[in-house]
Motif scaffolding. Sequence first.
Motif, short mmCIF file in Angstrom:
data_model
loop_
_atom_site.label_atom_id
_atom_site.label_comp_id
_atom_site.label_asym_id
_atom_site.label_seq_id
_atom_site.Cartn_x
_atom_site.Cartn_y
_atom_site.Cartn_z
N ILE A 197 0.85 -1.19 0.00
CA ILE A 197 0.00 0.00 0.00
C ILE A 197 0.88 1.25 0.00
O ILE A 197 0.52 2.28 -0.56
CB ILE A 197 -1.03 -0.01 1.16
N ALA A 213 0.97 4.35 -2.62
CA ALA A 213 1.03 5.77 -2.23
C ALA A 213 2.17 6.49 -2.94
O ALA A 213 2.03 7.66 -3.31
CB ALA A 213 1.20 5.89 -0.72
N ALA A 263 -3.82 5.17 -2.49
CA ALA A 263 -3.66 4.34 -1.30
C ALA A 263 -4.72 4.64 -0.24
O ALA A 263 -5.40 3.71 0.23
CB ALA A 263 -2.24 4.51 -0.74
N PRO A 264 -4.92 5.92 0.16
CA PRO A 264 -5.98 6.15 1.15
C PRO A 264 -7.38 5.86 0.61
O PRO A 264 -8.27 5.49 1.37
CB PRO A 264 -5.82 7.62 1.54
N ILE A 270 -7.65 2.08 1.14
CA ILE A 270 -7.74 1.79 2.58
C ILE A 270 -9.10 2.21 3.13
O ILE A 270 -9.72 1.49 3.92
CB ILE A 270 -6.59 2.48 3.34
N SER A 271 -9.59 3.39 2.72
CA SER A 271 -10.88 3.85 3.25
C SER A 271 -12.04 2.98 2.74
O SER A 271 -12.97 2.71 3.50
CB SER A 271 -11.10 5.33 2.93
N SER A 305 1.17 9.77 3.02
CA SER A 305 0.12 8.86 2.58
C SER A 305 0.50 7.41 2.87
O SER A 305 -0.31 6.62 3.38
CB SER A 305 -0.14 9.06 1.08
N CYS A 343 -1.50 4.97 5.54
CA CYS A 343 -2.09 3.70 5.10
C CYS A 343 -1.39 2.50 5.73
O CYS A 343 -2.05 1.52 6.08
CB CYS A 343 -2.06 3.64 3.57
N GLY A 352 -2.97 -1.40 -5.14
CA GLY A 352 -3.80 -1.02 -3.99
C GLY A 352 -4.95 -1.97 -3.79
O GLY A 352 -5.26 -2.37 -2.66
#
Length: 153
Positions: free
Chosen positions: A10, A14, A21-22, A25-26, A84, A88, A146
């Motif tokens: 991840i 980023a 990446a975020p 992850i989110s 970032s 993550c 990702g």
Amino acid sequence: MPPLVLALLIGVTAGMRSMTAPMAISWAAYAGWLPLGGTWLGWLGWWGTPWIFTLLAIGEYIADKLPTTPSRKAPPGFIGRLLSGALCGAAIGLAASSLPLCLAAGVAGAVIGTFGGHAARMALSRAFGTDLPAALIEDLTAIGIGAFAVASL
């Protein structure tokens, strides 16, 4: 797959595309694949967070193609990619009870993704004779890495 490897992956994402990446992850946190509820990163799983990061990622995909976009290796962009990757990696580390190591792996991955992604894109740009196909391949690669990382949680 070990959380440390996922945090590194991840982080690579980023480094290639700081908002991808975020975004990944989110979405994972929102879907419940990454249990962050009750932690200081619980906000990553709120209903609106994945949508915000998705819009930011789309904006980054567009801005990346503009001739006025600064180098990812310049301090502001590079620092953003490191942050970032750290965020993550920390999210994966919190869920796996391995926060310091996963945070560090996220940062290391961001360094690898920044410089490795740049080198690969420059090589592809030379091979194609233009940057756009190389940039699009890098976008898809970042999304793929990702997605693989969060699907492996």
